[in-house]
Each structure stands twice: as C-alpha cells, then as structure tokens.
Design a protein around this motif. Structure first.
Motif, PDB file in Angstrom:
ATOM      1  N   ASN A 168      22.986  26.549  20.416  1.00 11.32           N
ATOM      2  CA  ASN A 168      23.914  26.706  19.294  1.00 11.32           C
ATOM      3  C   ASN A 168      23.190  26.709  17.958  1.00 11.32           C
ATOM      4  OD1 ASN A 168      27.172  26.287  19.894  1.00 11.32           O
ATOM      5  ND2 ASN A 168      25.881  25.597  21.558  1.00 11.32           N
TER       6      ASN A 168
ATOM      7  N   TYR B  29      21.154  29.887  17.678  1.00 14.17           N
ATOM      8  CA  TYR B  29      22.017  31.060  17.534  1.00 14.17           C
ATOM      9  C   TYR B  29      22.555  31.156  16.111  1.00 14.17           C
ATOM     10  CZ  TYR B  29      25.535  34.523  18.929  1.00 14.17           C
ATOM     11  OH  TYR B  29      26.293  35.661  19.048  1.00 14.17           O
ATOM     12  N   PHE B  30      23.122  30.055  15.617  1.00 16.91           N
ATOM     13  CA  PHE B  30      23.664  30.071  14.261  1.00 16.91           C
ATOM     14  C   PHE B  30      22.550  30.185  13.220  1.00 16.91           C
ATOM     15  CE2 PHE B  30      27.217  27.410  16.236  1.00 16.91           C
ATOM     16  CZ  PHE B  30      27.985  28.530  16.480  1.00 16.91           C
TER      17      PHE B  30
ATOM     18  N   LEU C 129      21.692  33.834  13.088  1.00 16.56           N
ATOM     19  CA  LEU C 129      22.709  34.565  12.331  1.00 16.56           C
ATOM     20  C   LEU C 129      22.560  34.308  10.835  1.00 16.56           C
ATOM     21  CD1 LEU C 129      25.931  34.095  14.514  1.00 16.56           C
ATOM     22  CD2 LEU C 129      24.686  36.217  14.099  1.00 16.56           C
ATOM     23  N   GLY C 130      22.273  33.064  10.469  1.00 14.85           N
ATOM     24  CA  GLY C 130      22.074  32.756   9.059  1.00 14.85           C
ATOM     25  C   GLY C 130      20.865  33.470   8.489  1.00 14.85           C
TER      26      GLY C 130
ATOM     27  N   ASP D  19      28.487  38.128  15.508  1.00  9.41           N
ATOM     28  CA  ASP D  19      28.816  37.079  14.555  1.00  9.41           C
ATOM     29  C   ASP D  19      29.815  36.116  15.182  1.00  9.41           C
ATOM     30  OD1 ASP D  19      28.798  35.587  12.316  1.00  9.41           O
ATOM     31  OD2 ASP D  19      29.554  37.137  10.973  1.00  9.41           O
ATOM     32  N   SER D  20      29.619  34.849  14.910  1.00  9.82           N
ATOM     33  CA  SER D  20      30.434  33.821  15.554  1.00  9.82           C
ATOM     34  C   SER D  20      31.865  33.854  15.034  1.00  9.82           C
ATOM     35  CB  SER D  20      29.828  32.438  15.299  1.00  9.82           C
ATOM     36  OG  SER D  20      30.656  31.433  15.806  1.00  9.82           O
TER      37      SER D  20
ATOM     38  N   ASP E 189      23.718  30.541   3.949  1.00  8.60           N
ATOM     39  CA  ASP E 189      23.195  29.305   4.541  1.00  8.60           C
ATOM     40  C   ASP E 189      24.310  28.289   4.764  1.00  8.60           C
ATOM     41  OD1 ASP E 189      20.617  30.270   4.621  1.00  8.60           O
ATOM     42  OD2 ASP E 189      20.059  29.428   2.675  1.00  8.60           O
TER      43      ASP E 189
ATOM     44  N   ARG F 227      27.545  28.796   5.225  1.00 11.27           N
ATOM     45  CA  ARG F 227      28.488  29.185   6.272  1.00 11.27           C
ATOM     46  C   ARG F 227      27.972  28.818   7.658  1.00 11.27           C
ATOM     47  NH1 ARG F 227      29.575  33.710   9.582  1.00 11.27           N
ATOM     48  NH2 ARG F 227      31.803  33.947  10.022  1.00 11.27           N
ATOM     49  N   TYR F 228      26.722  29.161   7.913  1.00 11.55           N
ATOM     50  CA  TYR F 228      26.193  28.878   9.245  1.00 11.55           C
ATOM     51  C   TYR F 228      25.763  27.420   9.385  1.00 11.55           C
ATOM     52  CZ  TYR F 228      26.553  33.834   9.983  1.00 11.55           C
ATOM     53  OH  TYR F 228      27.055  35.098  10.113  1.00 11.55           O
ATOM     54  N   ASN F 229      25.528  26.750   8.268  1.00 13.88           N
ATOM     55  CA  ASN F 229      25.268  25.318   8.349  1.00 13.88           C
ATOM     56  C   ASN F 229      26.509  24.564   8.820  1.00 13.88           C
ATOM     57  OD1 ASN F 229      23.664  22.872   7.864  1.00 13.88           O
ATOM     58  ND2 ASN F 229      25.078  22.537   6.170  1.00 13.88           N
TER      59      ASN F 229
ATOM     60  N   LEU G 154      28.690  25.689  10.965  1.00 17.77           N
ATOM     61  CA  LEU G 154      28.745  25.869  12.417  1.00 17.77           C
ATOM     62  C   LEU G 154      27.703  25.010  13.127  1.00 17.77           C
ATOM     63  CD1 LEU G 154      29.245  29.744  12.491  1.00 17.77           C
ATOM     64  CD2 LEU G 154      30.977  27.980  12.855  1.00 17.77           C
TER      65      LEU G 154
END
Length: 434
Positions: free
Chosen positions: A148, A151-152, A155-156, A236-237, A414, A416-418, A420
C-alpha cells in the motif's frame, strides 16, 4: 500591424503546444491496488517463508501427540556362538545368553499415563502452532502495508512528475512567446533571460521528479516480490477518505483484539505455561504397557521355538541433581517473561494506534489546506499572466506566480497520497488491513 502578427504567431504556438499527443497503441496493462496486493501475496518470499514455518509448527504437534499412540518395533537377530562359554562376558552385571539362533519378532509399548506431561506438551505445541499461524498473518499484513505504501507513494511520485512536465511545457511556452515579442522589440532581453532561467529550473525539477518516480516504481516491484523493476501502469486509487473522528477508543479495542502480533505473543505465553506444567510433570511416574512376541525358526535346543511376554512398566525419577526442578523453574520464568512482553506489546499497540489516528486527521487537514492553496495559487498565476501580457507587471512577478503554483500543486499531490498512506497505516495498526 506588426504587434498583431506577433500575437498571432504566439497564438499558433499555444495551439500547437496544447495539441493532443499521438496515442501510443502499446499500453501496458493497468495494475490496481487489489491486483498489486494479490501479486504480493502470491510472490513475496517473506509470506512463503512464514507459511512454511506455520506448516512446520503443525508437524511439531504431530510429533508430541505421537506419545499417546503405541510404539511398534520389528527386529531380527542372527547369532552365531563358537561355544556356550561365550555367554560369560565382561562388561555387565548381567550376562546375556548367547546361543546360535535365527529369530525375529515385534515389540509394542504403549503409554498408559504420565500424569499429564504428554498432554501438556501437546497443548503447548498446538499453541505454538497457532502462534506461528498468527506470525504468518502478521507477515501478510506487513507485506500488504508495504504494498500500500509503495503503491500510493508511486502514484504520488507520478503525480509530481506530471506537475513537473506541465511546468516545463508552460515555461517553455512562455519562453517562446517572450522570445517572439523580444525579437519584435515588444519585450526586453532581460525578460527572455528570466524565462530561460525558469525553463532550466523546471527541467531540473522534472529530472528530480522522474528519478523519484523510477525509485518508487522499483520499490513497488520489490514489494510485489519481483527481483527486477517492472514497468507497471498504476490505476489511480479510489479509496475513500476516512472521516475525522474524535473517538479512538473503538480503534484501540479493535487493535487489541485483532493484531496478529499480539495474538501470536499471547499464544506463545499460553504455550510457555503449558510447557512449564509439562516440566513439572516430568518428576511424576510414567506407567507404560510393554509386550514382545517373536519366533525362532532356527535355534539352540536350549531355546524355545517362539515366545510372548508382556507387562506393566513403572518409571519414577528419584534423583537427578536438581535437573527436573531447574527445568520447571526455567520454564515458569520464561512464561512470566512472555506475560510481561504481552503487556509491553499491548502498551505499544495503544500508542501506535493513537499516533496513526492523529496522523490521519493531520493528513486530512493538510489536504484541505493544500487544495485551497492550489486554488489561490492558480488565481494568482492567472492574474499575474494577464498583468504581464498587458505590460502592467514584470516577468519576475509572473515567474514567482508560476513557482508558487508549481509548489502548491506538488504539495497537494503529496498531501493527497499521504492521506491514503496514513489510512493504510491506521488500518495496519488496528489489525484490519486486508
């Protein structure tokens, strides 16, 4: 008329820059988060190793449980004695009878009771097997957390790379526009120099973002169990954001009830207690039934053709120099140590859940702030660009607005994916990461 021609040339460059790129027909398959987790569970060597350890622990249960079943041995003898005097031998208080013979038979022994020792050893091994199963679950969740996060994180990094690419394109377009205006004496060469500096800075940003994206993809490939980096195209998640809550007690209760590391340690503590009881029972008698049967097709006339014998055997340790008592005390002290380790792990889990919960709430607040920051920076950039085009501001103001917008977009990606990543960590800390 000259000015009109310049702006028409700039407009044509703008349209060319915004034209859609040629579509690449060879598109890699899209990797979703669920597919990534499935791949990791199939490929990761740590999961395979943990599963093998759990299977090995199941075999230990069979080993200790075997004490409840009869032990049957087959044997045979072929003996040749030169004289009857051969049976008088040194080396023992009892002299064996040695005659010429060929014989074979079976021996059977069965535990009647050892007053709970074998039962406690079996229970201890079962609890150890359960602990290994929980260790396998813990390894599984650790790997899923790593997947996870990777992956995130990838994406970031790709989102930041996209921002860097847009920044290069925007600043290159501005440089082209300013160069055209400067060639027609509508802008100064100083503006061209500032635009060139901005382009080079954006290229440095792009190079760094590309390297970070490649590093993130490499880490993701390793998390999925691959030795070499794989060129995945990530989807994208669509994970929903956890709503902020002021109640963390329920999360703590869930963690204390479901964290596999804690369940494993509790099983190990229970196994240590059972083993301590087994060591205590080692000082008690052992009662067994023993039987033998056999036949001798060729033998000395002094020996019978066949034989059968059976009886009850009692074994009681009387003195061993304190060995059994020391083993019992050792096992009891280790069980007490495991009890303290359970309490320590419970305290650490409560702490980690609180920290993870705080990090999620902070990440959500930061995301809302960065979204507002991007909107404000975009408005400031549009205004600075309009002012620069009509000549009411310098390129320095426009460059600063571009820099602020780029920084805000990177910070927002940064953030947004932080969120997740922090949500995945909270799920891991509460033992519900699946």
């Amino acid at each position: 008329m000259k000015t009109l021609l310049c702006w028409l040339a700039i407009l044509s460059m703008t349209l060319g820059a915004n034209a859609p790129a040629q579509t690449n027909t060879s598109v890699a398959s899209v990797l979703t988060l669920a597919a990534a987790q499935k791949l990791a569970l199939q490929n990761h060597p740590q999961i395979a190793a943990a599963n093998y350890r759990a299977l090995a622990a199941q075999e230990v249960v069979k080993e200790t449980r075997a004490g409840f079943f009869p032990v049957v041995n087959a044997f045979g003898n072929v003996v040749g004695a030169e004289t009857e005097d051969a049976r008088i031998l040194a080396g023992g208080l009892n002299n064996p009878s040695i005659y010429d013979r060929v014989a074979g038979g079976l021996s059977v022994s069965l535990l009647i009771t050892d007053f709970g020792r074998t039962a406690n050893l079996t229970a201890s091994s079962k609890l150890q097997a359960q602990a290994e199963m929980q260790n396998a679950n813990a390894t599984r969740e650790q790997v899923l957390l790593q997947v996870n996060v990777s992956y995130f994180g990838t994406l970031g990094a790709q989102a930041v790379l996209h921002v860097a690419q847009q920044t290069v394109a925007t600043r290159q377009l501005l440089l082209d526009q300013v160069s055209v205006l400067a060639s027609n004496k509508l802008k100064s060469e100083l503006d061209v120099s500032f635009a060139r500096v901005a382009v080079q800075e954006s290229k440095l940003l792009l190079q760094k973002a590309q390297n970070n994206a490649d590093d993130a993809m490499t880490s993701l490939s390793t998390a999925l169990g691959y030795r070499e980096p794989q060129p995945f195209q990530l989807a994208d998640s669509e994970e929903p954001f956890i709503a902020k809550t002021n109640d963390v007690s329920q999360l703590v209760e869930t963690a204390l009830a479901g964290r596999p590391e804690l369940l494993s340690l509790r099983n190990e503590h229970a196994a240590a207690q059972k083993f301590a009881k087994a060591q205590r029972d080692a000082r008690l008698p052992v009662v067994s039934a023993v039987g033998m049967i056999g036949d001798s097709p060729s033998h000395d006339p002094h020996l019978p053709d066949n034989y059968e014998v059976g009886g009850i055997q009692l074994s009681l340790p009387l003195f061993a120099g304190g060995l059994y008592t020391a083993r019992q005390h050792e096992a009891e002290l280790k069980a007490q140590s495991d009890s303290e380790l359970v309490r320590s792990l419970e305290d650490n889990i409560v702490r980690d859940v609180h920290i993870a919960w705080l990090n999620v709430n902070t990440a959500l607040e930061q995301l809302r702030t960065t979204e507002q920051l991007v909107r404000n920076a975009a408005e400031a950039y549009d205004l600075a660009e309009a002012r620069y085009k009509i000549g009411s501001s310098s390129i320095v103001e426009l460059s600063e607005a571009q820099l602020s917008l780029t920084s805000a977009q990177i910070t927002d990606a940064d953030a947004r994916y932080n969120v997740l990543i922090q949500q995945a960590n909270l799920n891991y800390q509460t033992g519900v990461l699946r």
